[in-house]
Motif scaffolding. Structure first.
Motif, PDB file in Angstrom:
ATOM      1  N   GLY A  17       5.811  -2.451  -8.283  1.00  0.00           N
ATOM      2  CA  GLY A  17       5.644  -1.190  -8.988  1.00  0.00           C
ATOM      3  C   GLY A  17       6.239   0.003  -8.272  1.00  0.00           C
ATOM      4  N   GLY A  18       7.151  -0.253  -7.339  1.00  0.00           N
ATOM      5  CA  GLY A  18       7.772   0.840  -6.598  1.00  0.00           C
ATOM      6  C   GLY A  18       6.755   1.518  -5.694  1.00  0.00           C
ATOM      7  N   ILE A  19       7.058   2.746  -5.307  1.00  0.00           N
ATOM      8  CA  ILE A  19       6.202   3.444  -4.357  1.00  0.00           C
ATOM      9  C   ILE A  19       4.801   3.658  -4.917  1.00  0.00           C
ATOM     10  CG2 ILE A  19       6.900   5.791  -5.010  1.00  0.00           C
ATOM     11  CD1 ILE A  19       6.012   4.400  -1.473  1.00  0.00           C
ATOM     12  N   PHE A  20       4.673   3.817  -6.220  1.00  0.00           N
ATOM     13  CA  PHE A  20       3.357   4.056  -6.810  1.00  0.00           C
ATOM     14  C   PHE A  20       2.486   2.807  -6.725  1.00  0.00           C
ATOM     15  CE2 PHE A  20       6.387   6.951  -8.787  1.00  0.00           C
ATOM     16  CZ  PHE A  20       5.818   8.162  -8.416  1.00  0.00           C
ATOM     17  N   GLY A  21       3.072   1.662  -7.010  1.00  0.00           N
ATOM     18  CA  GLY A  21       2.332   0.403  -6.892  1.00  0.00           C
ATOM     19  C   GLY A  21       2.020   0.062  -5.450  1.00  0.00           C
ATOM     20  N   VAL A  22       2.997   0.247  -4.562  1.00  0.00           N
ATOM     21  CA  VAL A  22       2.787  -0.033  -3.142  1.00  0.00           C
ATOM     22  C   VAL A  22       1.684   0.863  -2.595  1.00  0.00           C
ATOM     23  CG1 VAL A  22       3.832   0.099  -0.841  1.00  0.00           C
ATOM     24  CG2 VAL A  22       5.125  -0.926  -2.726  1.00  0.00           C
ATOM     25  N   ALA A  23       1.730   2.155  -2.925  1.00  0.00           N
ATOM     26  CA  ALA A  23       0.719   3.101  -2.427  1.00  0.00           C
ATOM     27  C   ALA A  23      -0.676   2.741  -2.930  1.00  0.00           C
ATOM     28  CB  ALA A  23       1.088   4.525  -2.824  1.00  0.00           C
ATOM     29  N   GLY A  24      -0.784   2.351  -4.186  1.00  0.00           N
ATOM     30  CA  GLY A  24      -2.091   1.969  -4.734  1.00  0.00           C
ATOM     31  C   GLY A  24      -2.636   0.719  -4.072  1.00  0.00           C
ATOM     32  N   PHE A  25      -1.762  -0.237  -3.830  1.00  0.00           N
ATOM     33  CA  PHE A  25      -2.172  -1.485  -3.180  1.00  0.00           C
ATOM     34  C   PHE A  25      -2.583  -1.221  -1.729  1.00  0.00           C
ATOM     35  CE2 PHE A  25      -1.261  -5.423  -0.861  1.00  0.00           C
ATOM     36  CZ  PHE A  25      -2.069  -6.304  -1.564  1.00  0.00           C
ATOM     37  N   VAL A  26      -1.780  -0.460  -1.007  1.00  0.00           N
ATOM     38  CA  VAL A  26      -2.101  -0.119   0.384  1.00  0.00           C
ATOM     39  C   VAL A  26      -3.417   0.647   0.450  1.00  0.00           C
ATOM     40  CG1 VAL A  26      -1.400   1.325   2.349  1.00  0.00           C
ATOM     41  CG2 VAL A  26       0.267  -0.210   1.270  1.00  0.00           C
ATOM     42  N   ASP A  27      -3.615   1.586  -0.460  1.00  0.00           N
ATOM     43  CA  ASP A  27      -4.849   2.377  -0.482  1.00  0.00           C
ATOM     44  C   ASP A  27      -6.067   1.458  -0.573  1.00  0.00           C
ATOM     45  OD1 ASP A  27      -6.237   5.033  -0.790  1.00  0.00           O
ATOM     46  OD2 ASP A  27      -6.768   4.147  -2.724  1.00  0.00           O
ATOM     47  N   MET A  34     -10.870  -1.063   6.470  1.00  0.00           N
ATOM     48  CA  MET A  34     -11.615  -0.093   7.279  1.00  0.00           C
ATOM     49  C   MET A  34     -13.122  -0.207   7.083  1.00  0.00           C
ATOM     50  SD  MET A  34      -9.232   3.257   7.208  1.00  0.00           S
ATOM     51  CE  MET A  34      -7.940   3.429   8.418  1.00  0.00           C
ATOM     52  N   ALA A  35     -13.559  -0.842   6.013  1.00  0.00           N
ATOM     53  CA  ALA A  35     -14.993  -1.017   5.752  1.00  0.00           C
ATOM     54  C   ALA A  35     -15.491  -2.407   6.153  1.00  0.00           C
ATOM     55  CB  ALA A  35     -15.274  -0.781   4.268  1.00  0.00           C
ATOM     56  N   ASP A  36     -14.603  -3.280   6.571  1.00  0.00           N
ATOM     57  CA  ASP A  36     -14.981  -4.665   6.830  1.00  0.00           C
ATOM     58  C   ASP A  36     -15.795  -4.796   8.120  1.00  0.00           C
ATOM     59  OD1 ASP A  36     -14.293  -7.613   5.943  1.00  0.00           O
ATOM     60  OD2 ASP A  36     -14.178  -7.511   8.140  1.00  0.00           O
ATOM     61  N   PHE A  57      -3.159   6.901   8.416  1.00  0.00           N
ATOM     62  CA  PHE A  57      -2.938   5.458   8.469  1.00  0.00           C
ATOM     63  C   PHE A  57      -2.384   4.957   7.141  1.00  0.00           C
ATOM     64  CE2 PHE A  57      -6.538   4.866  11.768  1.00  0.00           C
ATOM     65  CZ  PHE A  57      -5.651   5.080  12.807  1.00  0.00           C
ATOM     66  N   LYS A  58      -2.980   5.404   6.050  1.00  0.00           N
ATOM     67  CA  LYS A  58      -2.520   4.957   4.732  1.00  0.00           C
ATOM     68  C   LYS A  58      -1.076   5.375   4.491  1.00  0.00           C
ATOM     69  CE  LYS A  58      -6.969   4.709   2.385  1.00  0.00           C
ATOM     70  NZ  LYS A  58      -7.740   5.182   1.229  1.00  0.00           N
ATOM     71  N   PHE A  59      -0.733   6.590   4.901  1.00  0.00           N
ATOM     72  CA  PHE A  59       0.636   7.081   4.745  1.00  0.00           C
ATOM     73  C   PHE A  59       1.615   6.189   5.496  1.00  0.00           C
ATOM     74  CE2 PHE A  59       4.119   9.633   6.521  1.00  0.00           C
ATOM     75  CZ  PHE A  59       4.740  10.045   5.353  1.00  0.00           C
ATOM     76  N   TYR A  75      10.128   4.193   8.038  1.00  0.00           N
ATOM     77  CA  TYR A  75       8.864   4.138   8.770  1.00  0.00           C
ATOM     78  C   TYR A  75       8.950   5.060   9.980  1.00  0.00           C
ATOM     79  CZ  TYR A  75       5.042   2.304  11.593  1.00  0.00           C
ATOM     80  OH  TYR A  75       3.911   2.182  12.366  1.00  0.00           O
ATOM     81  N   THR A  76       7.970   5.938  10.120  1.00  0.00           N
ATOM     82  CA  THR A  76       7.994   6.933  11.192  1.00  0.00           C
ATOM     83  C   THR A  76       6.900   6.721  12.231  1.00  0.00           C
ATOM     84  OG1 THR A  76       6.633   8.446   9.861  1.00  0.00           O
ATOM     85  CG2 THR A  76       9.038   8.694   9.696  1.00  0.00           C
ATOM     86  N   GLY A  77       6.171   5.615  12.141  1.00  0.00           N
ATOM     87  CA  GLY A  77       5.080   5.358  13.069  1.00  0.00           C
ATOM     88  C   GLY A  77       5.521   4.612  14.314  1.00  0.00           C
ATOM     89  N   MET A  78       4.530   4.271  15.132  1.00  0.00           N
ATOM     90  CA  MET A  78       4.767   3.499  16.356  1.00  0.00           C
ATOM     91  C   MET A  78       5.113   2.057  16.009  1.00  0.00           C
ATOM     92  SD  MET A  78       1.738   4.204  18.993  1.00  0.00           S
ATOM     93  CE  MET A  78       0.562   5.460  18.680  1.00  0.00           C
ATOM     94  N   SER A  79       5.640   1.349  16.995  1.00  0.00           N
ATOM     95  CA  SER A  79       5.857  -0.081  16.802  1.00  0.00           C
ATOM     96  C   SER A  79       4.499  -0.739  16.578  1.00  0.00           C
ATOM     97  CB  SER A  79       6.528  -0.690  18.038  1.00  0.00           C
ATOM     98  OG  SER A  79       5.596  -0.776  19.113  1.00  0.00           O
TER      99      SER A  79
END
Length: 149
Positions: A17-27, A34-36, A57-59, A75-79
């Motif tokens: 679903g492109g960025i919208f689908g990926v973002a929803g799935f990641v969210d 994080m709740a586990d 983190f989600k971003f 990707y702009t985060g750490m390794s």
């Protein structure tokens, strides 16, 4: 343009679903991870989950998964090793992480081919995230000092 948002036809990025689908799935995955209770039984992981960095983190995970699924993100985060090894994540915790991932795939009704492709992406990161028996746990990375600090 449409291809940047939704991806070229046939790519995993487009199938998700492109960025919208990926973002929803990641969210959803991030909320579940994080709740586990099993993942949070690791004190170092729980500390990071409790630091109110959820949105950042989600971003970063959205950027990474978009990129690795074939999207135009950078990707702009750490390794993965710098971001995770110091947390002393063990193989059983990784197994729980992947179990939650598969549960979310079920919630989203993803086709098996997409689940397999996404699981392959995540599993490719396992060596950089998990501390295996006999492996030393590195110290936490230090934050770089910037001119703005």
């Amino acid at each position: 343009d449409r291809v940047r948002a939704y991806g070229a036809m046939g790519t995993l990025y487009a199938r998700c679903g492109g960025i919208f689908g990926v973002a929803g799935f990641v969210d959803r995955c991030m909320d579940r991870w994080m709740a586990d209770a099993t993942l949070n039984a690791n004190g170092a992981v729980a500390t990071w989950h409790d630091r109110a960095q959820r949105c950042g983190f989600k971003f970063l995970v959205t950027q990474l998964m978009g990129l690795l699924a074939g999207g135009p993100q950078r990707y702009t985060g750490m390794s993965m090793a710098d971001a995770h090894k110091h947390l002393n994540i063990v193989p059983t915790e990784w197994g729980c992480f992947m179990e939650v991932f598969h549960e979310v795939c079920g919630e989203f009704g993803l086709p098996q081919a997409d689940i397999d492709d996404l699981a392959s992406i995540l599993n490719s990161m396992e060596p950089d995230c998990v501390v295996h028996p006999g492996e030393a746990v590195p110290p936490a990375p230090t934050r770089p000092v910037t001119a703005d600090a």
